[in-house]
Design an enzyme around this catalytic site. Structure first.
Site, PDB file in Angstrom:
ATOM      1  N   ARG A 180      -1.118  -9.822  12.794  1.00 27.85           N
ATOM      2  CA  ARG A 180      -1.452  -8.585  12.093  1.00 27.85           C
ATOM      3  C   ARG A 180      -2.534  -8.822  11.045  1.00 27.85           C
ATOM      4  O   ARG A 180      -3.431  -7.989  10.851  1.00 27.85           O
ATOM      5  CB  ARG A 180      -0.196  -8.000  11.437  1.00 27.85           C
ATOM      6  CG  ARG A 180       0.813  -7.441  12.441  1.00 27.85           C
ATOM      7  CD  ARG A 180       2.184  -7.263  11.840  1.00 27.85           C
ATOM      8  NE  ARG A 180       2.201  -6.312  10.742  1.00 27.85           N
ATOM      9  CZ  ARG A 180       3.265  -6.098   9.970  1.00 27.85           C
ATOM     10  NH1 ARG A 180       4.380  -6.791  10.180  1.00 27.85           N
ATOM     11  NH2 ARG A 180       3.216  -5.216   8.987  1.00 27.85           N
ATOM     12  N   ARG A 190      13.155  -8.134  11.613  1.00 33.42           N
ATOM     13  CA  ARG A 190      12.499  -7.377  12.668  1.00 33.42           C
ATOM     14  C   ARG A 190      11.487  -8.262  13.388  1.00 33.42           C
ATOM     15  O   ARG A 190      10.865  -9.133  12.777  1.00 33.42           O
ATOM     16  CB  ARG A 190      11.799  -6.150  12.092  1.00 33.42           C
ATOM     17  CG  ARG A 190      12.765  -5.084  11.600  1.00 33.42           C
ATOM     18  CD  ARG A 190      12.062  -3.862  11.072  1.00 33.42           C
ATOM     19  NE  ARG A 190      11.322  -4.139   9.849  1.00 33.42           N
ATOM     20  CZ  ARG A 190      11.071  -3.229   8.905  1.00 33.42           C
ATOM     21  NH1 ARG A 190      11.511  -1.987   9.055  1.00 33.42           N
ATOM     22  NH2 ARG A 190      10.392  -3.548   7.830  1.00 33.42           N
ATOM     23  N   ARG A 195      11.544 -10.567   4.796  1.00 33.74           N
ATOM     24  CA  ARG A 195      12.299  -9.314   4.799  1.00 33.74           C
ATOM     25  C   ARG A 195      13.474  -9.368   5.763  1.00 33.74           C
ATOM     26  O   ARG A 195      13.375  -9.913   6.856  1.00 33.74           O
ATOM     27  CB  ARG A 195      11.384  -8.138   5.187  1.00 33.74           C
ATOM     28  CG  ARG A 195      10.513  -7.645   4.066  1.00 33.74           C
ATOM     29  CD  ARG A 195       9.877  -6.314   4.383  1.00 33.74           C
ATOM     30  NE  ARG A 195       8.872  -6.395   5.428  1.00 33.74           N
ATOM     31  CZ  ARG A 195       7.760  -5.639   5.442  1.00 33.74           C
ATOM     32  NH1 ARG A 195       7.544  -4.775   4.493  1.00 33.74           N
ATOM     33  NH2 ARG A 195       6.895  -5.765   6.423  1.00 33.74           N
ATOM     34  N   LYS A 202       0.812  -1.219   0.000  1.00 37.14           N
ATOM     35  CA  LYS A 202       0.000   0.000   0.000  1.00 37.14           C
ATOM     36  C   LYS A 202       0.846   1.270   0.000  1.00 37.14           C
ATOM     37  O   LYS A 202       0.562   2.214  -0.725  1.00 37.14           O
ATOM     38  CB  LYS A 202      -0.945   0.021   1.202  1.00 37.14           C
ATOM     39  CG  LYS A 202      -2.053  -0.999   1.159  1.00 37.14           C
ATOM     40  CD  LYS A 202      -3.087  -0.743   2.238  1.00 37.14           C
ATOM     41  CE  LYS A 202      -2.499  -0.742   3.630  1.00 37.14           C
ATOM     42  NZ  LYS A 202      -1.883  -2.050   3.990  1.00 37.14           N
ATOM     43  N   ARG A 208      -9.501   3.100   9.178  1.00 35.41           N
ATOM     44  CA  ARG A 208      -8.994   1.807   9.600  1.00 35.41           C
ATOM     45  C   ARG A 208     -10.125   0.862   9.998  1.00 35.41           C
ATOM     46  O   ARG A 208      -9.924  -0.346  10.098  1.00 35.41           O
ATOM     47  CB  ARG A 208      -8.051   2.006  10.794  1.00 35.41           C
ATOM     48  CG  ARG A 208      -7.289   0.756  11.247  1.00 35.41           C
ATOM     49  CD  ARG A 208      -6.527   1.039  12.516  1.00 35.41           C
ATOM     50  NE  ARG A 208      -7.436   1.400  13.617  1.00 35.41           N
ATOM     51  CZ  ARG A 208      -7.050   2.033  14.716  1.00 35.41           C
ATOM     52  NH1 ARG A 208      -5.802   2.399  14.860  1.00 35.41           N
ATOM     53  NH2 ARG A 208      -7.926   2.316  15.673  1.00 35.41           N
TER      54      ARG A 208
END
Length: 226
Positions: free
Chosen positions: A172, A161, A127, A13, A88
């Site tokens: 999430r 991370r 990542r 996004k 949201r």
């Protein structure tokens, strides 16, 4: 154009929002930027948000809505905007409708970036970030470093991370499904949603998005004239 961008974490996004806003010559308004700007400027809303976040609590909708309203009232947003991360939830979407109705304007479209859940997990969990510079980001599958665990740019150590660990990514995603995904149905009732695949290269997704938005804009104009 006045657009809301929706999609799960890992859909790209932020990247697409910046590219689409530039192409359409409208400001990119992200929730993260709203919070950072208000906190750094010491606004009343920013101070309230900072205090709440420091206490470990979630910032209430009314604070976020207030920041968004102030931002959209600025001159550069008069001709359009692209919202990324706001609304949201359905309560924020309803509040946005009320704000726009108060100003005598309405949304032109809601762009939904669709990505399979397994791909979201693959994108985020793969990542790796440089400890020396967080801007140096690699991916174990899509953009691996020349030497495993070593940043190509500066030789720093690459790490995953905590929020990128698979179990955290799935949490999430659950939050997205519970809190944010319902706004898609909310906007579908207003015939505003266009869903596109966010698979492929960045350029491919951007072209797909622009085509979808242009098509939607033309259809709405035809409907209004009809």
């Amino acid at each position: 154009m006045r657009i809301v961008l929706v999609g799960p974490p890992g859909a790209g996004k932020g990247t697409q929002a910046a590219l689409l806003a530039k192409t359409l010559s409208i400001p990119h308004v992200s929730t993260g930027d709203l919070f950072r700007a208000n906190i750094s400027q010491g606004t009343e809303l920013g101070l309230a948000a900072k205090s709440i976040m420091e206490s470990g609590k979630l910032v209430p909708d009314e604070v976020t809505i207030g920041m968004a309203k102030d931002r959209l009232a600025q001159p550069d947003a008069a001709g359009g905007f692209l919202l990324d991360g706001f609304p949201r939830n359905v309560a924020q979407a309803a509040a946005l409708d009320e704000i726009l109705a108060e100003w005598g304007i309405e949304l032109d479209g809601v762009l939904d970036l669709e990505v399979p859940e397994d791909e979201v997990v693959r994108r985020i969990a793969g990542r790796r970030v440089c400890r020396n510079d967080n801007a140096h980001i690699f991916h174990v599958e899509y953009h691996p470093p020349v030497a495993e665990g070593v940043c190509d740019e500066c030789g720093g150590q690459l790490y995953q991370r905590a929020d990128d660990a698979e179990d955290k990514v799935r949490v999430r995603l659950e939050v997205y499904h519970t809190e944010t995904e319902p706004i898609i149905e909310y906007y579908q009732k207003q015939d505003l949603v266009t869903t596109i695949s966010a698979l492929g290269t960045v350029d491919e997704v951007t072209r797909r998005a622009i085509e979808a938005l242009r098509k939607n804009e033309t259809q709405r104009k035809n409907d209004d004239e009809g």
